[in-house]
Design a protein around this motif. Structure first.
Motif, PDB file in Angstrom:
ATOM      1  N   VAL A 120      69.276 -55.209   5.227  1.00 34.58           N
ATOM      2  CA  VAL A 120      68.721 -55.249   6.618  1.00 34.58           C
ATOM      3  C   VAL A 120      69.869 -56.283   7.310  1.00 34.58           C
ATOM      4  O   VAL A 120      70.080 -57.348   6.764  1.00 34.58           O
ATOM      5  CB  VAL A 120      67.299 -55.574   6.869  1.00 34.58           C
ATOM      6  N   LEU A 121      70.109 -55.764   8.240  1.00 34.68           N
ATOM      7  CA  LEU A 121      71.349 -56.607   9.168  1.00 34.68           C
ATOM      8  C   LEU A 121      70.322 -57.312  10.449  1.00 34.68           C
ATOM      9  O   LEU A 121      69.519 -56.590  10.975  1.00 34.68           O
ATOM     10  CB  LEU A 121      72.213 -55.714   9.897  1.00 34.68           C
ATOM     11  N   THR A 122      70.619 -58.400  10.630  1.00 36.37           N
ATOM     12  CA  THR A 122      69.799 -59.100  11.834  1.00 36.37           C
ATOM     13  C   THR A 122      70.864 -59.863  12.510  1.00 36.37           C
ATOM     14  O   THR A 122      71.946 -60.590  12.012  1.00 36.37           O
ATOM     15  CB  THR A 122      68.694 -59.943  11.336  1.00 36.37           C
ATOM     16  N   ASN A 123      70.571 -60.072  14.094  1.00 39.11           N
ATOM     17  CA  ASN A 123      71.217 -61.101  14.636  1.00 39.11           C
ATOM     18  C   ASN A 123      70.234 -61.449  15.765  1.00 39.11           C
ATOM     19  O   ASN A 123      69.220 -60.963  16.115  1.00 39.11           O
ATOM     20  CB  ASN A 123      72.260 -60.475  15.265  1.00 39.11           C
ATOM     21  N   ALA A 124      70.340 -62.337  16.662  1.00 37.93           N
ATOM     22  CA  ALA A 124      69.728 -62.736  17.872  1.00 37.93           C
ATOM     23  C   ALA A 124      69.793 -61.571  18.726  1.00 37.93           C
ATOM     24  O   ALA A 124      70.597 -60.667  18.967  1.00 37.93           O
ATOM     25  CB  ALA A 124      70.394 -63.842  18.422  1.00 37.93           C
ATOM     26  N   PRO A 125      68.473 -61.381  19.422  1.00 39.39           N
ATOM     27  CA  PRO A 125      68.422 -60.094  20.527  1.00 39.39           C
ATOM     28  C   PRO A 125      69.445 -60.094  21.349  1.00 39.39           C
ATOM     29  O   PRO A 125      70.045 -59.083  21.607  1.00 39.39           O
ATOM     30  CB  PRO A 125      67.163 -60.388  21.051  1.00 39.39           C
ATOM     31  N   VAL A 126      69.975 -61.384  22.019  1.00 41.44           N
ATOM     32  CA  VAL A 126      70.935 -61.284  22.857  1.00 41.44           C
ATOM     33  C   VAL A 126      72.318 -60.693  22.311  1.00 41.44           C
ATOM     34  O   VAL A 126      73.142 -60.130  23.033  1.00 41.44           O
ATOM     35  CB  VAL A 126      71.143 -62.846  23.437  1.00 41.44           C
TER      36      VAL A 126
ATOM     37  N   ALA B 298      77.822 -53.738  18.925  1.00 41.96           N
ATOM     38  CA  ALA B 298      78.684 -53.412  17.793  1.00 41.96           C
ATOM     39  C   ALA B 298      77.921 -53.277  16.402  1.00 41.96           C
ATOM     40  O   ALA B 298      78.246 -52.511  15.632  1.00 41.96           O
ATOM     41  CB  ALA B 298      79.811 -54.607  17.883  1.00 41.96           C
ATOM     42  N   ILE B 299      77.096 -54.183  16.437  1.00 41.11           N
ATOM     43  CA  ILE B 299      76.222 -54.146  14.905  1.00 41.11           C
ATOM     44  C   ILE B 299      75.695 -52.713  14.528  1.00 41.11           C
ATOM     45  O   ILE B 299      75.479 -52.393  13.704  1.00 41.11           O
ATOM     46  CB  ILE B 299      75.152 -55.032  15.245  1.00 41.11           C
ATOM     47  N   ASN B 300      75.606 -51.994  15.496  1.00 46.09           N
ATOM     48  CA  ASN B 300      75.143 -50.650  15.393  1.00 46.09           C
ATOM     49  C   ASN B 300      76.062 -49.628  14.536  1.00 46.09           C
ATOM     50  O   ASN B 300      75.701 -48.812  13.731  1.00 46.09           O
ATOM     51  CB  ASN B 300      74.671 -49.791  16.815  1.00 46.09           C
ATOM     52  N   ASP B 301      77.503 -49.904  14.791  1.00 40.16           N
ATOM     53  CA  ASP B 301      78.374 -49.275  14.102  1.00 40.16           C
ATOM     54  C   ASP B 301      78.372 -49.656  12.623  1.00 40.16           C
ATOM     55  O   ASP B 301      78.436 -48.996  11.753  1.00 40.16           O
ATOM     56  CB  ASP B 301      79.734 -49.619  14.623  1.00 40.16           C
ATOM     57  N   LEU B 302      78.299 -51.128  12.398  1.00 40.09           N
ATOM     58  CA  LEU B 302      78.119 -51.476  11.011  1.00 40.09           C
ATOM     59  C   LEU B 302      76.940 -50.969  10.489  1.00 40.09           C
ATOM     60  O   LEU B 302      76.846 -50.489   9.048  1.00 40.09           O
ATOM     61  CB  LEU B 302      78.012 -53.142  11.202  1.00 40.09           C
ATOM     62  N   ALA B 303      75.742 -50.854  11.166  1.00 35.47           N
ATOM     63  CA  ALA B 303      74.461 -50.160  10.367  1.00 35.47           C
ATOM     64  C   ALA B 303      74.765 -48.869   9.874  1.00 35.47           C
ATOM     65  O   ALA B 303      74.426 -48.646   8.803  1.00 35.47           O
ATOM     66  CB  ALA B 303      73.404 -50.445  11.424  1.00 35.47           C
TER      67      ALA B 303
ATOM     68  N   ILE C 297      71.109 -59.926   5.858  1.00 29.40           N
ATOM     69  CA  ILE C 297      72.656 -60.438   6.286  1.00 29.40           C
ATOM     70  C   ILE C 297      72.255 -60.859   7.760  1.00 29.40           C
ATOM     71  O   ILE C 297      72.101 -60.136   8.561  1.00 29.40           O
ATOM     72  CB  ILE C 297      73.770 -59.447   6.062  1.00 29.40           C
ATOM     73  N   PHE C 298      72.508 -62.194   8.011  1.00 31.76           N
ATOM     74  CA  PHE C 298      72.291 -62.577   9.473  1.00 31.76           C
ATOM     75  C   PHE C 298      73.888 -62.878   9.951  1.00 31.76           C
ATOM     76  O   PHE C 298      74.788 -63.237   9.163  1.00 31.76           O
ATOM     77  CB  PHE C 298      71.866 -64.230   9.471  1.00 31.76           C
ATOM     78  N   GLY C 299      74.185 -62.716  11.256  1.00 29.60           N
ATOM     79  CA  GLY C 299      75.129 -63.185  11.891  1.00 29.60           C
ATOM     80  C   GLY C 299      76.285 -62.234  12.048  1.00 29.60           C
ATOM     81  O   GLY C 299      77.575 -62.661  12.509  1.00 29.60           O
ATOM     82  N   ALA C 300      76.325 -60.827  11.943  1.00 29.73           N
ATOM     83  CA  ALA C 300      77.236 -59.895  12.118  1.00 29.73           C
ATOM     84  C   ALA C 300      77.433 -59.579  13.599  1.00 29.73           C
ATOM     85  O   ALA C 300      76.629 -58.730  14.263  1.00 29.73           O
ATOM     86  CB  ALA C 300      77.344 -58.677  11.376  1.00 29.73           C
ATOM     87  N   LEU C 301      78.341 -60.157  14.261  1.00 33.56           N
ATOM     88  CA  LEU C 301      78.641 -59.970  15.646  1.00 33.56           C
ATOM     89  C   LEU C 301      79.490 -58.941  15.955  1.00 33.56           C
ATOM     90  O   LEU C 301      79.273 -57.812  16.771  1.00 33.56           O
ATOM     91  CB  LEU C 301      78.921 -61.449  16.362  1.00 33.56           C
ATOM     92  N   ASP C 302      80.588 -58.948  15.571  1.00 35.31           N
ATOM     93  CA  ASP C 302      81.804 -57.950  15.690  1.00 35.31           C
ATOM     94  C   ASP C 302      82.561 -57.749  14.262  1.00 35.31           C
ATOM     95  O   ASP C 302      82.330 -58.666  13.311  1.00 35.31           O
ATOM     96  CB  ASP C 302      82.710 -58.299  16.921  1.00 35.31           C
TER      97      ASP C 302
END
Ligand SMILES: NC(=O)c1ccc[n+]([C@@H]2O[C@H](COP(=O)([O-])OP(=O)(O)OC[C@H]3O[C@@H](n4cnc5c(N)ncnc54)[C@H](O)[C@@H]3O)[C@@H](O)[C@H]2O)c1
Length: 272
Positions: A38-44, A50-55, A13-18
């Motif tokens: 697996v969750l992924t997003n741009a390093p920036v 916030a993605i850590n909470d989702l993970a 899943i790409f793109g979970a920012l908040d």
């Protein structure tokens, strides 16, 4: 409520920012339906944390990847297959960004190097992602790939700016690559064309508040929420939609087939 639609299925899943992100809601729904990812997003974007909470909440791992980098995508897909213990059944591309929109440049006054950057992030990345998945033979048969689009690909929404062109290109990539993915790997590829939704990307569009309330008044069922989009996406990841492919599917409360509604007519009459 869970329907157990995705038990045993694995994906990215790409793109979970908040918590407002469409991908965030989708991750929760996939988890509820028994899918692993697996969750992924741009390093920036990772720096926001916030993605850590989702993970944690979905028991998933995070692998940073800039979706415009083939090298990052190759690493992401190799590592995901290792972590998940096998090939993938679903991938969500939930990525969009226009530098012209961000910096307030109008459609008739674009900075074309920004246009190229926005295209690469919003549309080119979808081709790059599918090319890496295809070449690595990373998808299981009857897998499903979904990207998110908007109606400005078909109709004029002036403030949507160069994102309109990016979405038209994105939808075309879904059809073109979807052919090869279907023929060679039995994998389906679709885009969901979603109502305006109050997320970071959505709210970046000039005049978003007016835009979302206009769409609400035009749509007989009202605007589709991020959760509605997540629910639609899980049906496309499930085995219930095996032969739906090469489609741009509207999840918009009926907006795309409307000419005018009573609610909008009342608003216009009241202003006269
Ligand atoms: N919000 C709306 O009104 C709306 C309507 C229709 C379609 N969409 C589409 O839905 C998708 C998700 O957007 P959202 O509304 O959830 O907003 P969002 O801002 O929460 O998500 C956009 C994501 O794109 C990611 N991203 C940007 N550049 C990237 C890169 N180089 N590599 C990897 N990821 C990158 C961002 O970090 C962010 O997580 C986008 O394709 C958007 O265009 C949104």
């Amino acid at each position: 409520m869970s329907y157990d639609l995705l038990t045993g299925k694995k994906g990215i899943i790409f793109g979970a920012l908040d918590e407002n992100s469409i991908a965030w809601k989708t991750a929760f729904r996939v988890h509820e339906e028994g899918g692993q990812f697996v969750l992924t997003n741009a390093p920036v974007a990772m720096r926001m944390g916030a993605i850590n909470d989702l993970a944690k909440q979905t028991n998933s791992q995070i692998i940073p990847a800039d979706a415009t980098s083939i090298e990052d995508l190759e690493n992401l897909i190799d590592q995901s297959i290792e972590i998940l213990g096998g090939k993938l059944d679903f991938v969500l591309h939930s990525i969009g960004m226009s530098v012209n929109v961000r910096k307030g440049r109008s459609y008739t006054d674009q900075n074309h190097s920004w246009t190229a950057k926005g295209w690469d992030v919003s549309a080119g990345s979808f081709h790059k992602l599918m090319q890496v998945l295809y070449k690595k033979d990373a998808m299981n048969e009857w897998g499903s790939i979904v990207a998110l689009s908007y109606m400005a690909a078909q109709r004029v929404f002036p403030d949507y700016n160069d994102m309109a062109d990016n979405k038209a290109y994105l939808e075309s990539i879904a059809r073109s690559f979807g052919y090869f993915f279907g023929r060679d790997k039995k994998v389906r590829v679709n885009t969901i064309s979603q109502s305006p939704t109050p997320t970071t990307a959505g709210k970046g569009v000039k005049g978003f508040d007016g835009f979302i309330s206009y769409a609400e008044k035009m749509s007989p069922l009202g605007n589709a929420t991020a959760l509605d989009c997540a629910n639609y996406t899980i049906t496309l990841f499930s085995d219930l939609t095996k032969r739906v492919t090469l489609q741009n599917l509207y999840n918009d409360g009926g907006f795309s087939n409307m000419g005018v509604s009573d609610a909008v007519m009342d608003m216009v009459d009241n202003q006269q």
